[in-house]
Design a protein around this motif. Sequence first.
Motif, PDB file in Angstrom:
ATOM      1  N   UNK A  63      -9.723 -35.615   5.637  1.00  0.00           N
ATOM      2  CA  UNK A  63      -9.260 -34.622   6.627  1.00  0.00           C
ATOM      3  C   UNK A  63      -9.571 -33.205   6.147  1.00  0.00           C
ATOM      4  N   UNK A  64      -9.271 -32.929   4.873  1.00  0.00           N
ATOM      5  CA  UNK A  64      -9.472 -31.588   4.335  1.00  0.00           C
ATOM      6  C   UNK A  64     -10.955 -31.213   4.348  1.00  0.00           C
ATOM      7  N   UNK A  65     -11.820 -32.157   3.949  1.00  0.00           N
ATOM      8  CA  UNK A  65     -13.263 -31.889   3.932  1.00  0.00           C
ATOM      9  C   UNK A  65     -13.786 -31.638   5.344  1.00  0.00           C
ATOM     10  N   UNK A  66     -13.295 -32.402   6.314  1.00  0.00           N
ATOM     11  CA  UNK A  66     -13.708 -32.197   7.703  1.00  0.00           C
ATOM     12  C   UNK A  66     -13.278 -30.817   8.194  1.00  0.00           C
ATOM     13  N   UNK A  67     -12.062 -30.430   7.828  1.00  0.00           N
ATOM     14  CA  UNK A  67     -11.568 -29.097   8.214  1.00  0.00           C
ATOM     15  C   UNK A  67     -12.444 -28.000   7.617  1.00  0.00           C
ATOM     16  N   UNK A  68     -12.804 -28.137   6.345  1.00  0.00           N
ATOM     17  CA  UNK A  68     -13.660 -27.145   5.692  1.00  0.00           C
ATOM     18  C   UNK A  68     -15.018 -27.032   6.390  1.00  0.00           C
ATOM     19  N   UNK A  69     -15.519 -28.172   6.879  1.00  0.00           N
ATOM     20  CA  UNK A  69     -16.841 -28.185   7.515  1.00  0.00           C
ATOM     21  C   UNK A  69     -16.791 -27.801   8.986  1.00  0.00           C
ATOM     22  N   UNK A  70     -15.614 -27.496   9.495  1.00  0.00           N
ATOM     23  CA  UNK A  70     -15.484 -27.108  10.898  1.00  0.00           C
ATOM     24  C   UNK A  70     -15.592 -28.285  11.853  1.00  0.00           C
ATOM     25  N   UNK A  71     -15.309 -29.492  11.356  1.00  0.00           N
ATOM     26  CA  UNK A  71     -15.383 -30.693  12.192  1.00  0.00           C
ATOM     27  C   UNK A  71     -13.997 -31.068  12.696  1.00  0.00           C
ATOM     28  N   UNK A  72     -13.976 -31.608  13.882  1.00  0.00           N
ATOM     29  CA  UNK A  72     -12.724 -32.072  14.474  1.00  0.00           C
ATOM     30  C   UNK A  72     -12.616 -33.587  14.332  1.00  0.00           C
ATOM     31  N   UNK A  73     -11.401 -34.035  14.018  1.00  0.00           N
ATOM     32  CA  UNK A  73     -11.091 -35.459  13.946  1.00  0.00           C
ATOM     33  C   UNK A  73     -10.280 -35.813  15.187  1.00  0.00           C
ATOM     34  N   UNK A  74     -10.722 -36.767  16.005  1.00  0.00           N
ATOM     35  CA  UNK A  74     -11.836 -37.701  15.814  1.00  0.00           C
ATOM     36  C   UNK A  74     -13.108 -37.316  16.592  1.00  0.00           C
ATOM     37  N   UNK A  75     -13.108 -36.163  17.250  1.00  0.00           N
ATOM     38  CA  UNK A  75     -14.244 -35.832  18.112  1.00  0.00           C
ATOM     39  C   UNK A  75     -15.562 -35.816  17.338  1.00  0.00           C
ATOM     40  N   UNK A  76     -15.520 -35.259  16.114  1.00  0.00           N
ATOM     41  CA  UNK A  76     -16.744 -35.166  15.317  1.00  0.00           C
ATOM     42  C   UNK A  76     -16.793 -36.204  14.194  1.00  0.00           C
ATOM     43  N   UNK A  77     -15.652 -36.680  13.758  1.00  0.00           N
ATOM     44  CA  UNK A  77     -15.598 -37.635  12.639  1.00  0.00           C
ATOM     45  C   UNK A  77     -14.358 -38.504  12.783  1.00  0.00           C
ATOM     46  N   UNK A  78     -14.563 -39.810  12.843  1.00  0.00           N
ATOM     47  CA  UNK A  78     -13.434 -40.747  12.867  1.00  0.00           C
ATOM     48  C   UNK A  78     -13.026 -41.097  11.437  1.00  0.00           C
ATOM     49  N   UNK A  79     -11.731 -41.320  11.239  1.00  0.00           N
ATOM     50  CA  UNK A  79     -11.214 -41.610   9.896  1.00  0.00           C
ATOM     51  C   UNK A  79     -10.226 -42.776   9.972  1.00  0.00           C
ATOM     52  N   UNK A  80     -10.391 -43.722   9.021  1.00  0.00           N
ATOM     53  CA  UNK A  80      -9.452 -44.836   8.879  1.00  0.00           C
ATOM     54  C   UNK A  80      -8.983 -44.865   7.428  1.00  0.00           C
ATOM     55  N   UNK A  81      -7.700 -45.091   7.240  1.00  0.00           N
ATOM     56  CA  UNK A  81      -7.135 -45.217   5.896  1.00  0.00           C
ATOM     57  C   UNK A  81      -6.694 -46.639   5.616  1.00  0.00           C
ATOM     58  N   UNK A  82      -5.904 -46.802   4.557  1.00  0.00           N
ATOM     59  CA  UNK A  82      -5.376 -48.117   4.179  1.00  0.00           C
ATOM     60  C   UNK A  82      -4.044 -47.892   3.475  1.00  0.00           C
ATOM     61  N   UNK A  83      -3.028 -48.617   3.872  1.00  0.00           N
ATOM     62  CA  UNK A  83      -1.660 -48.633   3.328  1.00  0.00           C
ATOM     63  C   UNK A  83      -0.634 -48.451   4.435  1.00  0.00           C
ATOM     64  N   UNK A  84      -0.861 -47.470   5.330  1.00  0.00           N
ATOM     65  CA  UNK A  84       0.121 -47.065   6.341  1.00  0.00           C
ATOM     66  C   UNK A  84       1.427 -46.652   5.681  1.00  0.00           C
ATOM     67  N   UNK A  85       1.318 -45.735   4.735  1.00  0.00           N
ATOM     68  CA  UNK A  85       2.502 -45.133   4.142  1.00  0.00           C
ATOM     69  C   UNK A  85       3.128 -44.184   5.158  1.00  0.00           C
ATOM     70  N   UNK A  86       4.417 -43.875   5.035  1.00  0.00           N
ATOM     71  CA  UNK A  86       5.092 -43.049   6.049  1.00  0.00           C
ATOM     72  C   UNK A  86       4.373 -41.754   6.438  1.00  0.00           C
TER      73      UNK A  86
END
Length: 346
Positions: free
Chosen positions: A265-288
């Motif tokens: 998320x931070x790297x996308x923000x630095x690059x001026x990209x929007x999530x998910x319009x410009x970059x989709x992101x999936x994680x693992x764990x589903x912590x709170x």
Amino acid sequence: MTSTREPAFGAADGEGGATIAQIAELAGVSVATVSKVVNGRSEVAVETRAMVETVIREHGYRRQKKINRAALIELVVHELEGAYAMEVIKGVDRVASEHHLALVLTELHGRHTPGRTWIEGVLARRPTGVITVFSGPTPEQCDQLNSRGIPFVLVDPTGEPGHEFPSVGTSNWSGGLSATRHLLDLGHRRIAVITGPPHALSSRARLDGYRTALDTTGVPVDPELVRRGDFNIADGLTHTRDLLRLADPPTAVFAFNDSMALGVYQAAHEAGLRIPADLSVVGFDDLPPAQWAIPALTTVRQPLRDMAAAATDIVVAIANGEPPAQQRLVLATELVVRASTARPRS
């Protein structure tokens, strides 16, 4: 003609094995010295302790019929930072409280093997049982716990768990498969992954799931899109910065835990990209914290609290003389789709 020599004593199963006096005779030390080693006392020379432990491993230790255990559960975690450890602690505490057991918590500060002072403390405290998370005792420490009748369970083990000791894990391969399939179904073909360390069984399984999903869809694995992380935010940030500089950057990133996803998320923000319009992101764990990210993170739910509770149930059952129904318990993962994934730009 061949002959076999019977061992002097039986196995260390609580009924066979050598008595303290017999161990002392075999090791050439006093009964008091053996007693100190057996009970985790520190005032024994390293060489003498090693000699006594060797005799115990070779001949077994005849424990008392009734083992006097303290009303404690020893919980060992590789590090306390972040929500991962808190989920585990809550799961253990939920079951421990039902049995009126207190928690003793040990942090390994990023290491995956406890040190000598830890095992000495455990032997001295004589807890009801030990639970290790994303870490594990050394073979020698396993022998020491086993010979003293202290049950232990591995949770989310870093390596392939053996059949001698119970373990609780999750379906990491299925999780990696479902996360990647979700992105493929949305139309993504340039899907990057940021893995965990190669020694971690969970990371290897998730990577295998990712590769299987690509293979069954006919999408080749691009080595440029596979980056090795260490399950921390900084790795997600650093690797995503590099990925976004590629001539043909990814349209989606699958991070092997939620912490690294935050780095994405931070790297996308630095690059001026929007999530998910410009970059989709999936994680693992589903912590709170995943549901409170902006946008809310699509992730694979790993039931850490339930895994820890199940491990505690097993430890308590073994301490009460009830063998576990199975040595390897695997709980299911679940893909949780939120707002961080969408179809790629055409």
